[in-house]
Design an enzyme around this catalytic site. Structure first.
Site, PDB file in Angstrom:
ATOM      1  N   GLU A  76      -0.337  -9.481 -13.914  1.00  0.00           N
ATOM      2  CA  GLU A  76      -1.794 -10.133 -13.573  1.00  0.00           C
ATOM      3  C   GLU A  76      -1.280 -11.667 -12.720  1.00  0.00           C
ATOM      4  OE1 GLU A  76      -5.109 -10.141 -14.863  1.00  0.00           O
ATOM      5  OE2 GLU A  76      -5.684 -12.489 -14.732  1.00  0.00           O
ATOM      6  N   ASP A  77      -0.187 -11.727 -13.677  1.00  0.00           N
ATOM      7  CA  ASP A  77       0.765 -13.208 -13.143  1.00  0.00           C
ATOM      8  C   ASP A  77       1.834 -13.441 -12.544  1.00  0.00           C
ATOM      9  OD1 ASP A  77      -1.288 -14.637 -14.740  1.00  0.00           O
ATOM     10  OD2 ASP A  77      -1.119 -14.522 -16.307  1.00  0.00           O
ATOM     11  N   ASP A 260     -21.550 -17.387 -52.770  1.00  0.00           N
ATOM     12  CA  ASP A 260     -21.567 -16.869 -50.989  1.00  0.00           C
ATOM     13  C   ASP A 260     -20.078 -17.532 -49.967  1.00  0.00           C
ATOM     14  OD1 ASP A 260     -24.108 -16.928 -50.745  1.00  0.00           O
ATOM     15  OD2 ASP A 260     -25.031 -18.670 -51.293  1.00  0.00           O
TER      16      ASP A 260
END
Ligand code: MN
Length: 716
Positions: A76-77, A260
């Protein structure tokens, strides 16, 4: 940044047989190729693939995956090609890197939850090797850890949202809860920093009020099991702020319940001990109704197994407790990797266990390649399901989900029936392609439409989906009905006029009752379709026509005896025969200028034959079915007709070329060619040529006769 030897050591620690030299080569290659590219953080770019490889070692993945991590951004790069990677590191690694590159080119930007699910499926379908997805997840995790370096807020938010919508749920689906929680928390920080810091502050307050509440409760739970003979471990932890926040959103509750905030785990040796431990807990502390879940007897579909309960526990506080075996725990934390590692290393000697470290990968890859497995234990088996599907985009980025084998035409109908009905062509990834082209994952499909278009009968052969097929059939029936009506009306009018009668609707209507119809349209359609003849309609309205008629007179009307070009025709062929109510007989190719006749064929309308056709003999005893037909080809429409030629040519170099060139010189277009026979001396060829009319065809035939390589040529 991980140094080269540190990375290699990490891999060798769990896989002494790993190809050390290849990992070293990949490390150096990535460093060299990314050169002096920089990250937003100012770090050299190559630090990123190296960190990604490091994350992958935590999952104890094979050398090919680690190397893929090192190389994942090179295509890609940088200037590197898949071919280079293949020649340097082998085909397997090249394919993995290519797979990651393809995933990276997909970008998610939508707020539609249904689309998010489709996008996740697209990623799964495109990762035909699970290792591609694991590298992609590690890549995303490292990018999220360094996201704060990206200067533009909009970009940070977009990436965080994509992580929350797509990658975190994917990690969860693969059972990788640690990955999932970290991805969620890093996204949460960007997307809703206020909510996150509010929760963090509240948690700090809570800790300073209650002291080390985790350790106090943990000690009490451990004490409960003392002397009971169960081999247990108890762990307590504070939940991540994102999962606390999500729970608050879901229950619209505030941050008050201890249950919780903290979660406790009781780990035991085997499944039976899970239920024993649960009994011990419930006997001592009452359980909260509605909060008990047994995922051991009924695992979640990503393979998660555990017992969840909430008790009113020590200090009268609600405490959430999960009870599970150590194996279940490992799988819950690390996902599919842990499942297989645990299974493989179970009771074996360490050496053998190492040899089988990647058994799970092998099995997984095998499952992906060879279809179903008896053990559909984990959600990853869904990857196979998605290989039956393709996921394509509209130009606006909407995802359309189709069965594998579906074509661009299916796509058009999947977007909307009207889009399908009116489509004339398509562009796939920007290129004009035939509508029957099968689609691939990730294709972008643009449908070209025209208001004048109607579905064609041939389309039925181009589609895979039931939706498209039934829409095409429905549309075909509608146009057919309209064409039958028009044809029937034309035929009735001609017969009336020939007898000197006015074909007014009010007059023709008098035949309705006698022929069993309620509406004039139905009557006309029935005539067009060949159910009744136009003559029958006439005789219903004017019975005296029938009584004065003799068999001989009827026979005399047979159009074969007259020149159809001079007779008043019952049917006029406009712009070629394209409709469904009128068509040419099979394997005949009449041209404007040829003498033709129509035969009314029940259920099909009017079938056109050249007057010389031997097939007409069949109809000699049914004069009522014969109709006069004439050509009506206006110059403006420039319709073309297919003419089939049989050519015998010398079997010599350049013969076919000479024939093709000549036909093109005479503005004919070859639309099909069949080499019927070829021997030492000759070719026999069948040529279908688009021509304007008989004259045009004859000019081409005569010119072909003049070619030295052509021995015989004739129209079929
Ligand atoms: Mn990357």
């Amino acid at each position: 940044m991980l140094r080269q030897y540190e990375l290699v050591d990490k891999v060798l620690a769990y896989d002494p047989a790993a190809d050390e030299a290849l990992i070293n080569r990949a490390y150096v290659f990535a460093t060299k190729m990314h050169g002096n590219q920089l990250r937003h953080s100012g770090d050299p770019y190559f630090s990123h693939p190296i960190e990604v490889a490091g994350i992958l070692t935590e999952l104890r993945l094979d050398a090919a995956t680690i190397i893929t991590g090192l190389l994942h951004d090179t295509i890609e790069d940088t200037d590197v090609t898949t071919e280079e990677i293949s020649s340097l590191f082998g085909g397997e690694i090249a394919e993995l890197v290519d797979g990651v590159t393809k995933l990276s080119q997909l970008e998610w930007d939508s707020e539609d939850a249904k689309q998010a699910e489709n996008f996740r499926k697209l990623l799964l379908a495109m990762s035909n090797d699970i290792r591609v997805l694991l590298v992609k997840l590690a890549d995303r995790l490292h990018n999220m850890r360094t996201l704060h370096h990206i200067p533009k807020e909009a970009k940070r938010r977009r990436i965080a949202q994509e992580t929350l919508d797509i990658y975190a749920p994917l990690a969860g689906r693969m059972g990788m809860h640690e990955f999932r929680e970290e991805l969620e928390d890093l996204s949460f920080k960007v997307i809703n920093p206020d909510a996150r810091s509010a929760i963090e502050v509240r948690l700090d307050d809570f800790r300073s009020e209650s002291g080390d509440v985790i350790e106090r409760i943990r000690t009490q739970i451990v004490g409960l099991f003392e002397g009971g003979g169960l081999d247990i471990e108890v762990h307590g932890r504070q939940k991540r702020s994102y999962s606390i926040w999500r729970k608050m959103q879901r229950r619209a509750s505030s941050l008050e319940q201890l249950s919780d905030i903290f979660a406790f785990r009781v780990l035991v040796a085997d499944e039976a001990s899970c239920y024993q431990a649960l009994g011990v807990l419930h006997r001592r502390w009452p359980s909260v109704p509605g909060r008990f879940k047994d995922y051991i007897s009924t695992p979640k579909n990503n393979g998660y197994r555990s017992i969840h309960t909430t008790i009113v526990g020590p200090e009268r506080k609600r405490v959430e407790i999960q009870v599970r075996t150590r194996e279940m725990h490992n799988i819950a934390e690390h996902g599919i990797a842990a499942h297989w590692i645990y299974k493989d290393s179970g009771s074996k000697e360490p050496k053998e266990a190492y040899a089988d470290t990647f058994g799970w990968l092998r099995q997984l890859v095998e499952m992906l390649e060879h279809g179903s497995s008896a053990e559909e234990f984990l959600e990853h088996s869904k990857l196979q399901l998605f290989s039956d599907q393709v996921f394509c985009f509209t130009p606006k980025g909407m995802l359309i989900n189709l069965p594998r084998g579906a074509t661009a035409l299916d796509f058009a109908y999947a977007v909307h029936t009207e889009v399908g009905d009116s489509c004339v062509g398509c562009k796939i990834n920007g290129r004009h392609m035939p509508l029957r082209t099968q689609l691939e994952n990730g294709d972008e499909v643009e449908i070209v439409r025209s208001k004048a278009q109607r579905p064609l009968a041939i389309w039925e052969n181009y589609v895979e989906t039931g939706k498209a097929r039934s829409a095409i059939r429905r549309a075909l029936r509608q146009t057919q009905q309209i064409e039958f009506e028009l044809l029937g009306r034309q035929m009735v009018q001609s017969v009336f006029e020939r007898e000197g009668k006015e074909p007014e609707d009010s007059v023709v209507e008098r035949a309705l009752g006698g022929l069993g119809h309620d509406h004039l349209n139905d009557l006309f359609a029935a005539v067009g379709e060949g159910v009744h003849s136009a003559q029958e309609v006439l005789e219903q309205v004017f019975p005296e026509v029938a009584t004065g008629r003799t068999a001989k007179k009827v026979k005399a009307k047979k159009p074969a005896d007259k020149d159809p070009l001079n007779a008043k025709p019952l049917v006029q062929l406009r712009g070629g025969v394209r409709g469904q109510a009128i068509r040419f007989a099979k394997d005949t190719f009449p041209l404007p200028g040829d003498r033709i006749v129509g035969i009314v064929t029940p259920g099909e309308g009017v079938v056109i034959y050249p007057i010389s056709s031997e097939m007409l003999e069949k109809f000699e005893n049914e004069p009522q079915r014969w109709v006069d037909v004439s050509w009506d080809v206006s110059d403006e429409e420039a319709a073309t007709f297919v003419s089939r030629l049989e050519v015998r040519a010398s079997n010599e170099v350049g013969a076919l070329g000479a024939i093709a060139t000549l036909i093109a010189d005479y503005s004919g277009n070859i639309n099909n060619m069949i080499l019927a026979r070829r021997d030492m001396d000759f070719y026999d060829i069948e040529l279908d040529i688009d021509v304007l009319d008989l004259k045009h065809a004859n000019r081409i035939v005569n010119a072909l006769k003049g070619l030295s390589v052509v021995n015989v040529v004739a129209r079929v």
